[in-house]
Scaffold this motif. Structure first.
Motif, mmCIF file in Angstrom:
data_model
loop_
_atom_site.group_PDB
_atom_site.id
_atom_site.type_symbol
_atom_site.label_atom_id
_atom_site.label_comp_id
_atom_site.label_asym_id
_atom_site.label_seq_id
_atom_site.Cartn_x
_atom_site.Cartn_y
_atom_site.Cartn_z
ATOM 1 N N PRO A 24 -8.314 -12.585 0.500
ATOM 2 C CA PRO A 24 -8.467 -13.688 1.455
ATOM 3 C C PRO A 24 -7.762 -14.933 0.934
ATOM 4 N N ASP A 25 -7.053 -15.628 1.806
ATOM 5 C CA ASP A 25 -6.281 -16.800 1.405
ATOM 6 C C ASP A 25 -7.224 -17.972 1.119
ATOM 7 N N VAL A 26 -6.828 -18.788 0.150
ATOM 8 C CA VAL A 26 -7.648 -19.961 -0.169
ATOM 9 C C VAL A 26 -7.365 -21.108 0.786
ATOM 10 N N ALA A 27 -6.243 -21.023 1.523
ATOM 11 C CA ALA A 27 -5.834 -22.157 2.354
ATOM 12 C C ALA A 27 -6.901 -22.590 3.367
ATOM 13 N N PRO A 28 -7.518 -21.663 4.136
ATOM 14 C CA PRO A 28 -8.525 -22.125 5.111
ATOM 15 C C PRO A 28 -9.683 -22.874 4.459
ATOM 16 N N TRP A 29 -10.091 -22.427 3.277
ATOM 17 C CA TRP A 29 -11.214 -23.083 2.611
ATOM 18 C C TRP A 29 -10.819 -24.476 2.141
ATOM 19 N N LEU A 30 -9.606 -24.611 1.634
ATOM 20 C CA LEU A 30 -9.153 -25.936 1.194
ATOM 21 C C LEU A 30 -9.003 -26.887 2.375
ATOM 22 N N ARG A 31 -8.563 -26.371 3.523
ATOM 23 C CA ARG A 31 -8.452 -27.234 4.712
ATOM 24 C C ARG A 31 -9.828 -27.720 5.151
ATOM 25 N N GLN A 32 -10.825 -26.817 5.062
ATOM 26 C CA GLN A 32 -12.182 -27.211 5.441
ATOM 27 C C GLN A 32 -12.718 -28.311 4.519
ATOM 28 N N LEU A 33 -12.242 -28.317 3.267
ATOM 29 C CA LEU A 33 -12.679 -29.338 2.312
ATOM 30 C C LEU A 33 -11.928 -30.650 2.485
ATOM 31 N N GLY A 34 -10.963 -30.690 3.396
ATOM 32 C CA GLY A 34 -10.291 -31.939 3.722
ATOM 33 C C GLY A 34 -9.003 -32.198 2.988
ATOM 34 N N PHE A 35 -8.460 -31.216 2.254
ATOM 35 C CA PHE A 35 -7.202 -31.429 1.554
ATOM 36 C C PHE A 35 -6.043 -31.448 2.549
ATOM 37 N N ARG A 36 -4.997 -32.211 2.229
ATOM 38 C CA ARG A 36 -3.832 -32.331 3.090
ATOM 39 C C ARG A 36 -2.999 -31.052 3.024
ATOM 40 N N ALA A 37 -2.100 -30.899 4.023
ATOM 41 C CA ALA A 37 -1.308 -29.673 4.124
ATOM 42 C C ALA A 37 -0.459 -29.446 2.888
#
Length: 431
Positions: free
Chosen positions: A377-390
């Motif tokens: 599973p990619d970490v990107a969706p979780w980091l986006r949910q935490l508010g990190f920028r693209a």
């Protein structure tokens, strides 16, 4: 004028006439299918200025889209298996039955399958086909859709959950008007566009995970211009960019076209950019074929630039010497000029050369060895949910690619730790 008021008829007379009319309707339907099949085989829709049999049925015969699909498919199937004509005329098969059976009919199975479907309802035929050609189970899903209004929730949607959002992707929302998906066996399984008003439309389609990630990334990039992440606005901007690219490739559209100072090409089939622009504008992006009755072909897809006088006979690439044609009418004009057999031979030769080229390419190309990797599973969706920028998300995901064997929890922890430390290379767990 025929009177359609039948209140004066006795019950037995009304029923007798109804049975007679149904029998006549079945016989006429079989004759209609036979005529459609023959017109389709002769391609008589082309001189009538229609690019396909479907366009002819809708535009000239004024059938609705579903009726055209069903009758064309039934006509083509009956042409392959003529027993269907009698079965329809005698009422042993209805049109829906022919449409459902069409994908499963072969020379070996047709007789037995047509007999098994005799006098069966649509539901019974679907059951018959399901028993003989079982399909994989579908995932269960229950969704409540209010009929009166669209409601939105601000609750974040966990990564990996299915998302149906009329607004920002990543927020759990209930869609507006939902168009029921077509089940297998229907005439067409395709996305839907339905008008809601004079200036609004409901669109429903399924996108891949990759397309979904691109959509979310586009929303992030448009954060200042479209703070709400509204899907309609994002898609419209995406279409603007796509159309600009396609227009440039298709007919050399440019806000600042170059002057006609380029060196002429030695290829007699080459059409200069300024000629393409002028022809496209003159023909208004539509096939220019016109029938003897004045009907213009409505096709706006698969358009090609065609020489009015063939290049083999000295045709020149000028504005007057070039026209827009859909592929069907381009081929039709070529067959009228050079003959059907000549063009058929040319197409077969082109297909043979293409097949040989593909075979040579496949024989000389060694496939790169593939290493089996279990997808994580990619970490990107979780980091986006935490508010990190693209940009931060992409950087952290690239760093985590170095630890593919770590668990998702460890990968997320490493990514967050890396971003908190300013993007330095993370420490690998257990190292």
């Amino acid at each position: 004028m025929k009177c359609y008021t039948l209140s004066h008829l006795a019950d037995h007379t009304l029923l007798r006439e109804l049975v007679t009319l149904v029998a006549q309707d079945r016989a006429l339907t079989a004759e209609l299918l036979a005529h459609l099949a023959e017109v389709d085989a002769r391609k008589l829709y082309l001189p009538a200025a229609y690019p396909s049999m479907y366009a002819y049925c809708v535009g000239e015969l004024h059938l609705c889209e579903q009726a055209a699909f069903k009758r064309i498919l039934a006509a083509r199937t009956a042409r392959r298996f003529p027993a269907i004509f009698d079965a329809v005329a005698q009422g042993r098969l209805h049109l829906s039955a022919v449409v459902l059976l069409a994908p499963h009919l072969t020379e070996d199975t047709a007789e037995e399958l047509l007999a098994a479907a005799t006098h069966k309802s649509k539901a019974a035929i679907e059951q018959l086909l399901a028993e003989r050609h079982p399909r994989p189970d579908v995932l269960g899903s229950v969704e409540a859709v209010p009929a009166s209004s669209v409601t939105r929730s601000t609750e974040p949607c966990a990564p990996g959950r299915g998302e149906l959002s009329p607004g920002k992707v990543g927020t759990h929302a209930t869609p507006g008007p939902v168009l029921a998906p077509q089940t297998s066996g229907h005439v067409s399984d395709r996305p839907k566009v339905a008008p809601l008003g004079s200036q609004s439309f409901a669109v429903q389609f399924t996108m891949s995970r990759r397309a979904h990630d691109k959509l979310r990334y586009a929303q992030e990039l448009l954060g200042h211009q479209v703070p709400s992440g509204d899907l309609a606005e994002v898609f419209e901007r995406a279409l603007d960019a796509l159309i600009e690219r396609l227009e440039k490739r298709k007919f050399a559209a440019s806000p600042r076209p170059r002057s006609n100072g380029q060196c002429p090409s030695k290829n007699p089939r080459h059409i200069p950019a300024q000629i393409k622009r002028a022809v496209w504008e003159r023909d208004r992006g539509q096939c220019s074929f016109v029938s003897q009755t004045g009907q213009r072909c409505p096709a706006r897809t698969r358009l090609e630039y065609d020489h009015v006088d063939p290049v083999a006979r000295g045709g020149q690439a000028t504005v007057a010497g070039i026209r827009l044609r859909c592929r069907s009418h381009n081929q039709f004009e070529a067959e009228r000029t050079f003959g059907t057999e000549f063009m058929r031979h040319k197409r077969q030769e082109a297909q043979r050369r293409a097949t040989e080229t593909r075979a040579r390419t496949a024989a000389t190309t060694e496939p790169a060895p593939q290493r089996e990797v279990t997808p994580e599973p990619d970490v990107a969706p979780w980091l986006r949910q935490l508010g990190f920028r693209a940009e931060e998300v992409r950087r952290a995901a690239a760093l985590c690619a170095a630890i593919p064997d770590a668990s998702l929890e460890d990968r997320v922890r490493v990514a967050v730790s890396s971003l908190a430390r300013g993007g330095r290379h993370p420490a690998i767990p257990g190292a």
